[in-house]
Design an enzyme around this catalytic site. Structure first.
Site, PDB file in Angstrom:
ATOM      1  N   ASP A 108       0.845  -1.196   0.000  1.00  0.00           N
ATOM      2  CA  ASP A 108       0.000   0.000   0.000  1.00  0.00           C
ATOM      3  C   ASP A 108       0.882   1.247   0.000  1.00  0.00           C
ATOM      4  O   ASP A 108       2.109   1.164  -0.203  1.00  0.00           O
ATOM      5  CB  ASP A 108      -1.015  -0.038   1.164  1.00  0.00           C
ATOM      6  CG  ASP A 108      -0.402   0.207   2.542  1.00  0.00           C
ATOM      7  OD1 ASP A 108       0.821   0.422   2.637  1.00  0.00           O
ATOM      8  OD2 ASP A 108      -1.166   0.187   3.536  1.00  0.00           O
ATOM      9  N   HIS A 109       0.253   2.396   0.255  1.00  0.00           N
ATOM     10  CA  HIS A 109       0.963   3.678   0.147  1.00  0.00           C
ATOM     11  C   HIS A 109       2.071   3.856   1.178  1.00  0.00           C
ATOM     12  O   HIS A 109       2.973   4.649   0.982  1.00  0.00           O
ATOM     13  CB  HIS A 109      -0.046   4.832   0.287  1.00  0.00           C
ATOM     14  CG  HIS A 109      -0.844   4.773   1.561  1.00  0.00           C
ATOM     15  ND1 HIS A 109      -1.875   3.861   1.741  1.00  0.00           N
ATOM     16  CD2 HIS A 109      -0.758   5.484   2.711  1.00  0.00           C
ATOM     17  CE1 HIS A 109      -2.389   4.026   2.947  1.00  0.00           C
ATOM     18  NE2 HIS A 109      -1.733   5.002   3.562  1.00  0.00           N
ATOM     19  N   HIS A 167       8.040 -25.010   8.724  1.00  0.00           N
ATOM     20  CA  HIS A 167       6.946 -25.683   9.439  1.00  0.00           C
ATOM     21  C   HIS A 167       5.585 -25.444   8.804  1.00  0.00           C
ATOM     22  O   HIS A 167       4.723 -26.315   8.854  1.00  0.00           O
ATOM     23  CB  HIS A 167       6.884 -25.208  10.893  1.00  0.00           C
ATOM     24  CG  HIS A 167       8.014 -25.709  11.733  1.00  0.00           C
ATOM     25  ND1 HIS A 167       8.005 -25.670  13.103  1.00  0.00           N
ATOM     26  CD2 HIS A 167       9.217 -26.260  11.387  1.00  0.00           C
ATOM     27  CE1 HIS A 167       9.135 -26.177  13.584  1.00  0.00           C
ATOM     28  NE2 HIS A 167       9.897 -26.535  12.561  1.00  0.00           N
ATOM     29  N   ARG A 205      -0.358 -31.132   9.379  1.00  0.00           N
ATOM     30  CA  ARG A 205      -0.998 -29.934   9.950  1.00  0.00           C
ATOM     31  C   ARG A 205      -1.405 -28.953   8.862  1.00  0.00           C
ATOM     32  O   ARG A 205      -2.446 -28.282   8.973  1.00  0.00           O
ATOM     33  CB  ARG A 205      -0.047 -29.292  10.962  1.00  0.00           C
ATOM     34  CG  ARG A 205       0.141 -30.201  12.165  1.00  0.00           C
ATOM     35  CD  ARG A 205       1.335 -29.859  12.992  1.00  0.00           C
ATOM     36  NE  ARG A 205       1.534 -30.860  14.055  1.00  0.00           N
ATOM     37  CZ  ARG A 205       2.655 -31.027  14.716  1.00  0.00           C
ATOM     38  NH1 ARG A 205       3.715 -30.265  14.451  1.00  0.00           N
ATOM     39  NH2 ARG A 205       2.756 -31.952  15.644  1.00  0.00           N
ATOM     40  N   HIS A 244       4.598 -31.815   9.872  1.00  0.00           N
ATOM     41  CA  HIS A 244       4.139 -30.479   9.498  1.00  0.00           C
ATOM     42  C   HIS A 244       3.153 -30.550   8.323  1.00  0.00           C
ATOM     43  O   HIS A 244       2.217 -29.761   8.247  1.00  0.00           O
ATOM     44  CB  HIS A 244       5.322 -29.587   9.137  1.00  0.00           C
ATOM     45  CG  HIS A 244       6.337 -29.482  10.229  1.00  0.00           C
ATOM     46  ND1 HIS A 244       6.044 -28.926  11.452  1.00  0.00           N
ATOM     47  CD2 HIS A 244       7.628 -29.890  10.294  1.00  0.00           C
ATOM     48  CE1 HIS A 244       7.116 -28.983  12.227  1.00  0.00           C
ATOM     49  NE2 HIS A 244       8.090 -29.570  11.544  1.00  0.00           N
ATOM     50  N   CYS A 283       2.518  -3.642   4.064  1.00  0.00           N
ATOM     51  CA  CYS A 283       1.719  -2.441   4.368  1.00  0.00           C
ATOM     52  C   CYS A 283       2.386  -1.776   5.567  1.00  0.00           C
ATOM     53  O   CYS A 283       3.588  -1.974   5.788  1.00  0.00           O
ATOM     54  CB  CYS A 283       0.244  -2.785   4.579  1.00  0.00           C
ATOM     55  SG  CYS A 283      -0.131  -3.840   5.994  1.00  0.00           S
ATOM     56  N   THR A 305       1.936  -2.228   8.879  1.00  0.00           N
ATOM     57  CA  THR A 305       2.304  -3.239   9.879  1.00  0.00           C
ATOM     58  C   THR A 305       2.541  -4.618   9.278  1.00  0.00           C
ATOM     59  O   THR A 305       3.078  -5.502   9.951  1.00  0.00           O
ATOM     60  CB  THR A 305       1.165  -3.409  10.898  1.00  0.00           C
ATOM     61  OG1 THR A 305      -0.019  -3.783  10.162  1.00  0.00           O
ATOM     62  CG2 THR A 305       0.911  -2.129  11.678  1.00  0.00           C
TER      63      THR A 305
HETATM   64  C1  RB5 Z   1      -2.513   2.427   6.598  1.00  0.00           C
HETATM   65  O1  RB5 Z   1      -2.609   3.588   7.375  1.00  0.00           O
HETATM   66  C2  RB5 Z   1      -2.360   1.212   7.513  1.00  0.00           C
HETATM   67  O2  RB5 Z   1      -3.538   0.993   8.195  1.00  0.00           O
HETATM   68  C3  RB5 Z   1      -1.940   0.009   6.717  1.00  0.00           C
HETATM   69  O3  RB5 Z   1      -0.759   0.261   6.050  1.00  0.00           O
HETATM   70  C4  RB5 Z   1      -1.692  -1.257   7.507  1.00  0.00           C
HETATM   71  O4  RB5 Z   1      -0.782  -1.046   8.544  1.00  0.00           O
HETATM   72  C5  RB5 Z   1      -2.886  -2.001   7.939  1.00  0.00           C
HETATM   73  O5  RB5 Z   1      -2.799  -3.103   8.514  1.00  0.00           O
END
Ligand code: RB5
Length: 150
Positions: free
Chosen positions: A8-9, A98, A136, A133, A65, A67
């Site tokens: 994403d951005h 695994h 599973r 593994h 992204c 996170t």
């Molecule tokens: C964007 O602000 C943020 O929410 C996205 O990049 C991500 O971290 C979502 O899980």
């Protein structure tokens, strides 16, 4: 090997770094993410990369992204995808050994470029260990099968 990558951005810069890193290794990269820092909905790229992997257009997928969490959730909604959010190389290696993860995700707001490269190397160099593994993984696929309502 061909790898699909999406972002994403928040992750344009890190995506470019990882794409160049993979290409230096002779890996072909399909860029299915945004190249703009304008706000972009991560599920679009998560699904696009996941579909490229399950269709066989790409062997593996990497999604980024802020996170790594949102884009991994989107990717994991596609049947046949096992996408782990990883922020260090040990988990990256183990998610292949695994869990036979065919995709990984990480966060551009969480890991820096050098850690991201180490994560990618650990995952790409690892091999699925099979055996207990595999059973599973079959169980996970069975959950998918039993819970897909058309
Ligand atoms: C964007 O602000 C943020 O929410 C996205 O990049 C991500 O971290 C979502 O899980």
């Amino acid at each position: 090997m061909k790898i699909a990558i999406g972002n994403d951005h928040t992750a344009v810069e890190l995506k470019n770094i990882i794409q160049a890193y993979l290409e230096e290794k002779g890996i072909e990269v399909m860029n299915l993410g945004t190249n703009s820092t304008e706000s972009y909905h991560y599920p679009i790229a998560g699904e696009a990369v996941a579909r490229a992997v399950v269709s066989g257009d790409a062997e593996k997928g990497i999604v980024i992204c802020g996170t790594g969490i949102g884009i991994s959730l989107a990717a994991n909604k596609v049947n046949g995808i096992r996408c782990a959010v990883v922020s260090e190389p040990v988990s990256a290696r183990l998610c292949k050994e695994h869990n036979n993860c065919n995709m990984i995700a990480f966060g551009a707001r969480i890991v820096g470029p050098e850690m991201a490269k180490a994560i990618v190397d650990a995952w790409l160099n690892a091999e699925f260990q099979g055996g207990r593994h595999a059973q599973r993984i079959d169980m996970i696929m069975d959950i998918e099968e039993r819970n897909s309502y058309k």
